[in-house]
Write an enzyme that holds these catalytic residues in place. Structure first.
Site, PDB file in Angstrom:
ATOM      1  N   CYS A  11      -5.646   8.050   9.036  1.00  0.00           N
ATOM      2  CA  CYS A  11      -5.949   7.437  10.323  1.00  0.00           C
ATOM      3  C   CYS A  11      -5.631   8.380  11.469  1.00  0.00           C
ATOM      4  O   CYS A  11      -4.603   9.070  11.447  1.00  0.00           O
ATOM      5  CB  CYS A  11      -5.111   6.166  10.507  1.00  0.00           C
ATOM      6  SG  CYS A  11      -5.731   4.780   9.568  1.00  0.00           S
ATOM      7  N   LYS A  30       0.834  -1.214   0.000  1.00  0.00           N
ATOM      8  CA  LYS A  30       0.000   0.000   0.000  1.00  0.00           C
ATOM      9  C   LYS A  30       0.862   1.255   0.000  1.00  0.00           C
ATOM     10  O   LYS A  30       0.660   2.167  -0.800  1.00  0.00           O
ATOM     11  CB  LYS A  30      -0.891   0.001   1.248  1.00  0.00           C
ATOM     12  CG  LYS A  30      -1.468   1.360   1.615  1.00  0.00           C
ATOM     13  CD  LYS A  30      -2.452   1.273   2.756  1.00  0.00           C
ATOM     14  CE  LYS A  30      -1.906   1.602   4.117  1.00  0.00           C
ATOM     15  NZ  LYS A  30      -1.616   3.004   4.373  1.00  0.00           N
TER      16      LYS A  30
END
Ligand code: EPU
Length: 421
Positions: free
Chosen positions: A116, A22
């Site tokens: 996040c 990712k």
């Protein structure tokens, strides 16, 4: 909103292929704005963060063509200097467009990046990078950043912080600047190296790839290339931990041994029985888990990665003995241990950065919510080994980083059902 219904008492057995990294795919996608030529990317993980990044590329005017599973062709010119606010606010990696757009357009307006909530995540290093290349950044009345560089100049850049995405922005700008750039105190994770390899294929000359000192001679004319995104060592480590927690026998393919040195040391510290069958195949066997390591501390690469700390805390709950887990990087990464305690774990939070885990504890199913990508996957692992069923809310957060996670785990013996609200 999606939730998972997860049956407990499951064991993961069989073979699993690790997806593309990712955190390599995101900067590499951003770096495609450096050329109008066609870039062909393969092994691109099919995750929500990548989908958001592809939408951002399209909104900038780039052409994005899907060329089969996990493959994309990206081409064409950017035609705007402003990043779509709604999309950019969804992920931290939107900050990676700062460098490419500055290199191509000379200016960029973008909102502060999302991502996040695992601590106070500063952007100072990114602004230091812009400043280094003789640019400027200001905060606009609408809360966006406006950055510009008229005549990029470079030289020696000592990063104030060993920031992963900060280093990546510096690399992308350096690759497009004909002068020499020497980046010291650089982050050197496998994903930073993968971006550097991509930029080198495009035509930048880069020495020191994989180290914390990078010497770059860039070029105004970079070309389109084909590139396979390197495998995700965090996902490989996550599967190894999941197998160990469930007492399974799992062979993990595309688990690059060289990228798993510190992770292997931690797994050995919990007496996990595993071996590498070759340079990229890891075999995890059922093990008698015990904490011989006593302390796990995250570090800058090549030390133990912060993104594996949450799954390791679950591993520690299943190991005999006490383990001190210390993450000095993020202030809020550890708070999810409350959820593990609700499941029956015995974890004392010493301060925002440190928890003491006493194991082994049998876990009970619970109704919980996923706070961030890595705590989310950690809770999923805990749910798979709990005595009974769990419901995990907000799993779209886990979808940001793990491809098709329920079906891949189900193919190994898990019993996870997705429920769309
Ligand atoms: N930090 C320090 N000192 C340092 C280096 C970092 O205090 O020398 C602190 C930072 O202040 C920050 C945290 O550590 O609070 C992370 O810093 P960094 O700037 O390196 O993080 P990032 O570039 O924003 C990337 C990954 C994160 C990963 C971190 C650390 C991407 C898109 N994101 O973030 O990935 O946790 O590096 O390795 O590459 C994830 O994949 O779930 C994720 C959060």
């Amino acid at each position: 909103m999606s939730k998972f219904k997860i049956a407990g008492n499951t064991t993961l057995n069989g073979d699993i292929e690790v997806a593309g990294n990712k955190n390599a795919a995101l900067p590499i996608l951003a770096a495609t704005v450096l050329t109008d030529d066609k870039c062909h990317l393969s092994n691109v993980p099919d995750i929500a963060d990548v989908r958001a990044m592809l939408k951002l590329l399209k909104s900038l005017g780039k052409k994005v063509d899907k060329k089969g599973d996990n493959q994309f062709e990206i081409s064409g010119k950017t035609d705007t200097k402003k990043l779509d606010e709604e999309l950019a606010k969804k992920l931290r990696a939107s900050i990676l467009f700062l460098s490419g757009l500055l290199a191509r357009e000379g200016q960029v307006e973008m909102p502060p990046p999302g991502g996040c909530v695992i601590g106070r995540r500063k952007v100072d290093t990114h602004f230091q990078v812009v400043d280094h290349f003789s640019g400027s950044v200001e905060l606009m009345d609408n809360g966006n950043y406006f950055a510009k560089i008229d005549n990029p100049q470079s030289g020696k850049l000592f990063l104030n912080e060993v920031s992963v995405t900060g280093t990546e922005n510096a690399l992308i700008l350096a690759a497009a600047t004909p002068e020499n750039t020497i980046i010291s105190n650089a982050a050197c994770e496998p994903h930073v190296a993968d971006l550097a390899n991509f930029l080198a294929k495009m035509g930048a000359e880069i020495e020191g790839i994989g180290t914390n000192r990078l010497i770059i001679k860039g070029s105004k004319k970079l070309s389109g290339v084909s590139h396979r995104i390197a495998p995700d060592h965090i996902e490989a480590g996550t599967f190894a931990i999941a197998a160990a927690c469930t007492g399974g026998d799992l062979t993990i393919h595309d688990a690059v041994k060289n990228d798993l040195i510190s992770t292997s040391r931690v797994l050995k510290g919990f007496n996990v029985d595993f071996e590498f069958l070759d340079k990229k195949t890891m075999h995890v066997k059922p093990s008698q888990l015990k904490s011989v390591i006593s302390k796990v501390q995250v570090g800058l690469w090549p030390n133990f990665p912060t993104d594996l700390m949450s799954p390791v805390i679950v591993l520690a709950t299943q190991a005999q003995g006490a383990t001190l887990c210390h993450d000095w990087m993020y202030e809020s990464r550890m708070y999810f241990v409350d959820k593990l305690n609700m499941m029956g774990a015995s974890i004392i939070q010493a301060d925002p950065h440190r928890v003491i885990v006493n194991g082994p504890s049998p876990l009970k199913g619970q109704h919980l919510s996923s706070p961030d990508i890595r705590a989310g996957i950690a809770i999923i692992i805990a749910a798979m080994i709990a005595e009974d069923e769990s419901i995990i809310d907000r799993v779209e957060i886990v979808d940001r980083g793990y491809e098709d996670i329920e079906n891949r785990l189900n193919s190994l013996g898990a019993n996870i059902v997705r429920i769309e609200d």
